[in-house]
Design a protein around this motif. Sequence first.
Motif, short mmCIF file in Angstrom:
data_model
loop_
_atom_site.label_atom_id
_atom_site.label_comp_id
_atom_site.label_asym_id
_atom_site.label_seq_id
_atom_site.Cartn_x
_atom_site.Cartn_y
_atom_site.Cartn_z
N LYS A 16 31.47 37.43 30.16
CA LYS A 16 31.76 38.84 29.94
C LYS A 16 32.04 39.56 31.25
CE LYS A 16 30.32 42.84 27.41
NZ LYS A 16 29.47 43.39 26.40
N MET A 17 31.31 39.21 32.30
CA MET A 17 31.56 39.80 33.61
C MET A 17 32.95 39.42 34.11
SD MET A 17 31.33 39.18 37.32
CE MET A 17 30.98 37.50 37.12
N GLU A 18 33.37 38.18 33.89
CA GLU A 18 34.69 37.74 34.31
C GLU A 18 35.79 38.49 33.56
OE1 GLU A 18 37.91 35.81 35.98
OE2 GLU A 18 35.85 35.86 36.67
N VAL A 19 35.59 38.67 32.27
CA VAL A 19 36.60 39.37 31.47
C VAL A 19 36.69 40.83 31.89
CG1 VAL A 19 37.11 40.19 29.14
CG2 VAL A 19 36.48 37.82 29.50
N GLU A 20 35.57 41.46 32.17
CA GLU A 20 35.58 42.88 32.52
C GLU A 20 36.07 43.15 33.93
OE1 GLU A 20 31.71 44.39 31.69
OE2 GLU A 20 32.03 44.37 29.52
N THR A 21 35.90 42.21 34.85
CA THR A 21 36.29 42.46 36.23
C THR A 21 37.66 41.90 36.59
OG1 THR A 21 35.11 40.47 36.97
CG2 THR A 21 33.92 42.57 37.05
N ASN A 22 38.18 40.97 35.82
CA ASN A 22 39.49 40.39 36.10
C ASN A 22 40.55 41.26 35.42
OD1 ASN A 22 41.76 38.83 36.46
ND2 ASN A 22 40.69 36.90 36.02
N GLU A 23 41.40 41.88 36.21
CA GLU A 23 42.39 42.81 35.66
C GLU A 23 43.40 42.13 34.76
OE1 GLU A 23 44.12 45.14 38.73
OE2 GLU A 23 42.19 45.76 39.52
N GLU A 24 43.79 40.90 35.07
CA GLU A 24 44.76 40.18 34.24
C GLU A 24 44.21 39.93 32.84
OE1 GLU A 24 45.81 36.64 36.28
OE2 GLU A 24 46.50 37.69 38.05
N ILE A 25 42.94 39.59 32.75
CA ILE A 25 42.33 39.33 31.45
C ILE A 25 42.05 40.65 30.73
CG2 ILE A 25 40.35 38.32 30.26
CD1 ILE A 25 40.04 36.45 32.64
N ALA A 26 41.62 41.66 31.47
CA ALA A 26 41.27 42.95 30.86
C ALA A 26 42.47 43.58 30.16
CB ALA A 26 40.71 43.90 31.91
N ASN A 27 43.68 43.33 30.65
CA ASN A 27 44.87 43.87 30.00
C ASN A 27 45.17 43.15 28.69
OD1 ASN A 27 45.23 45.67 32.11
ND2 ASN A 27 46.58 44.29 33.23
N GLU A 28 44.76 41.90 28.57
CA GLU A 28 45.03 41.12 27.37
C GLU A 28 43.95 41.23 26.31
OE1 GLU A 28 45.73 37.11 28.51
OE2 GLU A 28 47.18 37.65 30.04
N VAL A 29 42.74 41.56 26.72
CA VAL A 29 41.60 41.58 25.81
C VAL A 29 41.16 43.01 25.59
CG1 VAL A 29 39.21 40.84 25.51
CG2 VAL A 29 40.84 39.34 26.63
#
Length: 118
Positions: A90-103
């Motif tokens: 969850k920390m990776e998803v919230e801090t990684n901008e590339e993933i945050a745009n997709e999720v």
Amino acid sequence: MISEWIRFTLGATLLAIGIFIFLFELFGIYRFKYVLNRMHAAAMGDTLALSCFILGLAIISGFNFDTLKLILIIALFWISSPVSSHMLAKMEVETNEEIANEVSFETLEEVEKKEAEK
């Protein structure tokens, strides 16, 4: 005498299975390019392989107080490892901008509202 050999064989088999699972875990960690896939391989491998190791050691040592402690270690590990892996993901998803745009994260109320509209 025979029961000791059966117990040792079963315990050694579980130890060998644990080593085999760790080898696949290492393959997954180095093979996958995406960080969440690598983390999943590591978490699943650790949980299953360490459980096989500890269960194998518990069988080899026989039924005594040490076996109880080893079983408690398995229970603690099965509770803590998935929780910590989930928190890291969850920390990776919230801090990684590339993933945050997709999720997108939705609350339960938003999901229920979408379901009611359908």
